[in-house]
Design a protein around this motif. Structure first.
Motif, PDB file in Angstrom:
ATOM      1  N   SER A  15      39.717 -46.125  -8.667  1.00 13.26           N
ATOM      2  CA  SER A  15      39.186 -46.443  -7.332  1.00 13.26           C
ATOM      3  C   SER A  15      38.978 -45.202  -6.481  1.00 13.26           C
ATOM      4  O   SER A  15      38.299 -45.253  -5.451  1.00 13.26           O
ATOM      5  CB  SER A  15      40.115 -47.417  -6.601  1.00 13.26           C
ATOM      6  N   THR A  16      39.573 -44.074  -6.891  1.00 11.18           N
ATOM      7  CA  THR A  16      39.369 -42.807  -6.186  1.00 11.18           C
ATOM      8  C   THR A  16      38.916 -41.756  -7.195  1.00 11.18           C
ATOM      9  O   THR A  16      39.154 -41.870  -8.398  1.00 11.18           O
ATOM     10  CB  THR A  16      40.660 -42.345  -5.487  1.00 11.18           C
ATOM     11  N   LEU A  17      38.290 -40.702  -6.688  1.00 11.18           N
ATOM     12  CA  LEU A  17      37.746 -39.661  -7.554  1.00 11.18           C
ATOM     13  C   LEU A  17      38.814 -38.606  -7.861  1.00 11.18           C
ATOM     14  O   LEU A  17      39.792 -38.463  -7.134  1.00 11.18           O
ATOM     15  CB  LEU A  17      36.534 -39.013  -6.876  1.00 11.18           C
ATOM     16  N   TRP A  18      38.628 -37.864  -8.921  1.00 11.14           N
ATOM     17  CA  TRP A  18      39.486 -36.760  -9.342  1.00 11.14           C
ATOM     18  C   TRP A  18      38.611 -35.514  -9.394  1.00 11.14           C
ATOM     19  O   TRP A  18      37.391 -35.584  -9.535  1.00 11.14           O
ATOM     20  CB  TRP A  18      40.098 -37.065 -10.699  1.00 11.14           C
ATOM     21  N   SER A  19      39.220 -34.332  -9.307  1.00  8.97           N
ATOM     22  CA  SER A  19      38.386 -33.122  -9.247  1.00  8.97           C
ATOM     23  C   SER A  19      39.169 -31.882  -9.635  1.00  8.97           C
ATOM     24  O   SER A  19      40.394 -31.897  -9.761  1.00  8.97           O
ATOM     25  CB  SER A  19      37.829 -32.935  -7.825  1.00  8.97           C
ATOM     26  N   SER A  20      38.430 -30.802  -9.799  1.00  7.73           N
ATOM     27  CA  SER A  20      38.972 -29.455  -9.802  1.00  7.73           C
ATOM     28  C   SER A  20      38.521 -28.812  -8.491  1.00  7.73           C
ATOM     29  O   SER A  20      37.782 -29.425  -7.712  1.00  7.73           O
ATOM     30  CB  SER A  20      38.454 -28.663 -11.010  1.00  7.73           C
ATOM     31  N   TRP A  21      38.954 -27.579  -8.232  1.00  8.39           N
ATOM     32  CA  TRP A  21      38.581 -26.907  -6.979  1.00  8.39           C
ATOM     33  C   TRP A  21      38.227 -25.442  -7.229  1.00  8.39           C
ATOM     34  O   TRP A  21      38.883 -24.755  -8.032  1.00  8.39           O
ATOM     35  CB  TRP A  21      39.725 -26.958  -5.967  1.00  8.39           C
ATOM     36  N   VAL A  22      37.203 -24.991  -6.530  1.00 11.10           N
ATOM     37  CA  VAL A  22      36.838 -23.576  -6.490  1.00 11.10           C
ATOM     38  C   VAL A  22      37.128 -23.072  -5.082  1.00 11.10           C
ATOM     39  O   VAL A  22      36.764 -23.724  -4.096  1.00 11.10           O
ATOM     40  CB  VAL A  22      35.346 -23.372  -6.840  1.00 11.10           C
ATOM     41  N   ILE A  23      37.796 -21.925  -4.998  1.00 14.67           N
ATOM     42  CA  ILE A  23      38.125 -21.312  -3.712  1.00 14.67           C
ATOM     43  C   ILE A  23      37.507 -19.922  -3.697  1.00 14.67           C
ATOM     44  O   ILE A  23      37.817 -19.084  -4.555  1.00 14.67           O
ATOM     45  CB  ILE A  23      39.650 -21.215  -3.516  1.00 14.67           C
ATOM     46  N   LEU A  24      36.635 -19.679  -2.728  1.00 15.38           N
ATOM     47  CA  LEU A  24      35.902 -18.419  -2.660  1.00 15.38           C
ATOM     48  C   LEU A  24      36.163 -17.715  -1.332  1.00 15.38           C
ATOM     49  O   LEU A  24      36.078 -18.331  -0.268  1.00 15.38           O
ATOM     50  CB  LEU A  24      34.396 -18.665  -2.799  1.00 15.38           C
ATOM     51  N   ASP A  37      36.526 -18.393   6.975  1.00 14.37           N
ATOM     52  CA  ASP A  37      35.872 -17.431   6.091  1.00 14.37           C
ATOM     53  C   ASP A  37      36.087 -17.748   4.613  1.00 14.37           C
ATOM     54  O   ASP A  37      35.818 -16.916   3.746  1.00 14.37           O
ATOM     55  CB  ASP A  37      36.364 -16.013   6.399  1.00 14.37           C
ATOM     56  N   LEU A  38      36.551 -18.956   4.312  1.00 16.05           N
ATOM     57  CA  LEU A  38      36.726 -19.380   2.931  1.00 16.05           C
ATOM     58  C   LEU A  38      35.751 -20.508   2.608  1.00 16.05           C
ATOM     59  O   LEU A  38      35.390 -21.296   3.476  1.00 16.05           O
ATOM     60  CB  LEU A  38      38.150 -19.878   2.686  1.00 16.05           C
ATOM     61  N   GLN A  39      35.355 -20.585   1.347  1.00 16.79           N
ATOM     62  CA  GLN A  39      34.509 -21.682   0.878  1.00 16.79           C
ATOM     63  C   GLN A  39      35.285 -22.496  -0.147  1.00 16.79           C
ATOM     64  O   GLN A  39      35.834 -21.954  -1.101  1.00 16.79           O
ATOM     65  CB  GLN A  39      33.227 -21.143   0.247  1.00 16.79           C
ATOM     66  N   PHE A  40      35.351 -23.808   0.070  1.00 18.35           N
ATOM     67  CA  PHE A  40      35.972 -24.726  -0.876  1.00 18.35           C
ATOM     68  C   PHE A  40      34.871 -25.529  -1.559  1.00 18.35           C
ATOM     69  O   PHE A  40      33.993 -26.081  -0.894  1.00 18.35           O
ATOM     70  CB  PHE A  40      36.926 -25.699  -0.184  1.00 18.35           C
ATOM     71  N   VAL A  41      34.929 -25.618  -2.885  1.00 22.80           N
ATOM     72  CA  VAL A  41      33.970 -26.418  -3.639  1.00 22.80           C
ATOM     73  C   VAL A  41      34.735 -27.438  -4.464  1.00 22.80           C
ATOM     74  O   VAL A  41      35.618 -27.079  -5.249  1.00 22.80           O
ATOM     75  CB  VAL A  41      33.100 -25.550  -4.572  1.00 22.80           C
ATOM     76  N   CYS A  42      34.398 -28.699  -4.287  1.00 20.26           N
ATOM     77  CA  CYS A  42      34.976 -29.783  -5.084  1.00 20.26           C
ATOM     78  C   CYS A  42      34.175 -29.862  -6.380  1.00 20.26           C
ATOM     79  O   CYS A  42      32.989 -30.179  -6.359  1.00 20.26           O
ATOM     80  CB  CYS A  42      34.901 -31.093  -4.302  1.00 20.26           C
ATOM     81  N   THR A  43      34.804 -29.553  -7.495  1.00 16.68           N
ATOM     82  CA  THR A  43      34.093 -29.456  -8.768  1.00 16.68           C
ATOM     83  C   THR A  43      34.623 -30.500  -9.768  1.00 16.68           C
ATOM     84  O   THR A  43      35.688 -31.077  -9.575  1.00 16.68           O
ATOM     85  CB  THR A  43      34.223 -28.036  -9.344  1.00 16.68           C
ATOM     86  N   PRO A  44      33.882 -30.746 -10.855  1.00 23.16           N
ATOM     87  CA  PRO A  44      34.244 -31.824 -11.778  1.00 23.16           C
ATOM     88  C   PRO A  44      35.548 -31.595 -12.537  1.00 23.16           C
ATOM     89  O   PRO A  44      36.034 -30.471 -12.697  1.00 23.16           O
ATOM     90  CB  PRO A  44      33.059 -31.854 -12.754  1.00 23.16           C
ATOM     91  N   ALA A  45      36.078 -32.696 -13.021  1.00 17.61           N
ATOM     92  CA  ALA A  45      37.190 -32.719 -13.970  1.00 17.61           C
ATOM     93  C   ALA A  45      36.987 -33.962 -14.831  1.00 17.61           C
ATOM     94  O   ALA A  45      36.208 -34.851 -14.465  1.00 17.61           O
ATOM     95  CB  ALA A  45      38.534 -32.772 -13.249  1.00 17.61           C
ATOM     96  N   GLN A  46      37.663 -34.018 -15.947  1.00 14.68           N
ATOM     97  CA  GLN A  46      37.562 -35.203 -16.819  1.00 14.68           C
ATOM     98  C   GLN A  46      38.940 -35.864 -16.876  1.00 14.68           C
ATOM     99  O   GLN A  46      39.814 -35.461 -17.629  1.00 14.68           O
ATOM    100  CB  GLN A  46      37.097 -34.809 -18.223  1.00 14.68           C
ATOM    101  N   HIS A  47      39.115 -36.871 -16.028  1.00 14.92           N
ATOM    102  CA  HIS A  47      40.441 -37.472 -15.898  1.00 14.92           C
ATOM    103  C   HIS A  47      40.302 -38.928 -15.468  1.00 14.92           C
ATOM    104  O   HIS A  47      39.324 -39.594 -15.832  1.00 14.92           O
ATOM    105  CB  HIS A  47      41.258 -36.648 -14.897  1.00 14.92           C
ATOM    106  N   PHE A  48      41.215 -39.424 -14.649  1.00 11.90           N
ATOM    107  CA  PHE A  48      41.155 -40.786 -14.123  1.00 11.90           C
ATOM    108  C   PHE A  48      42.075 -40.851 -12.915  1.00 11.90           C
ATOM    109  O   PHE A  48      42.688 -39.842 -12.537  1.00 11.90           O
ATOM    110  CB  PHE A  48      41.553 -41.821 -15.190  1.00 11.90           C
ATOM    111  N   SER A  49      42.180 -42.013 -12.275  1.00 13.39           N
ATOM    112  CA  SER A  49      42.981 -42.118 -11.061  1.00 13.39           C
ATOM    113  C   SER A  49      43.634 -43.479 -10.955  1.00 13.39           C
ATOM    114  O   SER A  49      43.375 -44.378 -11.760  1.00 13.39           O
ATOM    115  CB  SER A  49      42.105 -41.861  -9.824  1.00 13.39           C
TER     116      SER A  49
END
Length: 372
Positions: A238-247, A217-229
């Motif tokens: 070589s890998t992505l970075w992100s923020s997260w939304v939890i609904l 019953d939860l929604q996870f959204v992978c959202t943008p960030a401005q960073h590096f890895s």
């Protein structure tokens, strides 16, 4: 002299090669096959992941030397607390049996336990002592103890990870957690590290920016960030970075991950805000890397951008990874939050954060005698 210098360089290169290849904490490498899978991502090009803006700029050799010299040899007044920070303890039974209002437990830096809808969710669970591939390569945590030891944590339904840097993705923590975790949600590519640490592939879900998924019953959204890895010299970006939304049906939570200030905060706020609670990066900044970490004043502004009712500064209070005093982030963001009239809390490590009761101001625990 030239021969001796070349021999020394050769020895150092060999030592690095052996260290990287025989130390599992460096994680895995993204294969050519996986790169082909990531080609459809708007953030992937020329074999690496990129920010929407053209940052960060690769430093020149002289700039790199300057940063290295300043970081390792500059004396920072009040760079660490004068003594180990005290934390509030929580026992495993109170976690396992918890079914009340949504709450979070902060472990310091960017690590949280989120208890929502009778589920236990860990966010960026760096629960080790040193954010580095070896204890000799980094400074230890400000607090000797955690609110609860990893071994005493009950079943964890899901883990959200923002990116693969050592202060967010820790080998030892994952080793202790993996057998009690139901599902790992990570940005594209980060799964290679988990797989190299023997986390089953079917327990990992890699996601691109703006991709969402449902976890019961939860929604996870992978959202943008401005960073590096990157976890070693030859696999940056070589890998992505992100923020997260939890609904949930009634609550909206935002976790910034690591990020410089950019328009993505307003975009996230316009699409998924207003948020009841936003955990926003505030620490490890410097004018030498202004695009990948926010300054405290930008943290407060980002809270307005995502339309947060309450913000909490994170990415501070646990490790010394920059050249500011350990209290500079919280002092500056507190001042700016008051100026912008945005509600902010700053709980003690381990203190329960109840989403239904965020109205009271937190005490300034970092100013107290036992936390100098």
């Amino acid at each position: 002299m030239l021969i001796y210098t070349l021999v020394l360089i050769g020895i150092l290169i060999l030592a690095y090669f052996l260290f990287v290849n025989f130390n599992p904490s460096f994680g895995g490498d993204v294969s050519d096959e996986r790169k082909q899978q990531y080609a459809s991502s708007k953030q992937f090009g020329e074999g690496i992941f990129k920010n929407t803006e053209d940052v960060p700029k690769d430093p020149s050799f002289s700039e790199l030397l300057t940063m290295t010299r300043k970081f390792f040899f500059s004396s920072v007044e009040n760079g660490r607390p004068g003594q180990n920070l005290s934390v509030e303890k929580i026992d495993s039974t109170s976690i396992a049996d918890y079914t009340s209002q949504t709450r979070l437990i902060w472990f310091g830096h960017s690590s949280f336990l989120l208890q929502i809808n009778s589920k236990n969710i860990l966010i960026d669970p760096m629960l080790g002592d040193v954010p580095a591939p070896h204890p000799w390569l980094g400074g230890s945590r400000f607090n000797k103890e955690l609110p609860i030891a990893i071994e005493k944590l009950p079943k964890i339904d899901a883990v959200l990870i923002s990116h693969d840097h050592y202060d967010h993705l820790d080998y030892e923590s994952i080793q202790k957690l993996k057998d009690k975790v139901g599902k790992f949600y990570v940005p594209l590519g980060v799964g290679v590290h988990l797989e190299s640490w023997n986390v089953p592939k079917d327990a990992i879900m890699e996601m691109d920016w703006w991709q969402d998924t449902y976890f019961d019953d939860l929604q996870f959204v992978c959202t943008p960030a401005q960073h590096f890895s990157g976890r070693k010299f030859n696999n940056r970006q070589s890998t992505l970075w992100s923020s997260w939304v939890i609904l949930s049906e009634s609550e909206r939570i935002f976790f910034s991950g690591d990020s410089g200030y950019s328009p993505h905060f307003k975009e996230i706020g316009n699409i998924y805000g207003p948020f009841d609670f936003a955990m926003l990066e505030c620490g490890q900044y410097n004018k030498m890397w202004p695009d990948i970490h926010m300054f405290p004043e930008e943290t407060a502004q980002a809270g307005l951008d995502v339309k947060a009712k309450t913000i909490m500064p994170i990415h501070w209070g646990a490790f010394k990874l920059a050249l500011h005093s350990w209290t500079d982030p919280i002092e500056r963001v507190s001042k700016k939050a008051r100026e912008l009239q945005i509600h902010m809390i700053s709980p003690k490590i381990g203190e329960p954060i109840i989403l239904g009761n965020l109205n009271n101001e937190s005490e300034h625990w970092w100013e107290q005698p036992n936390n100098p």
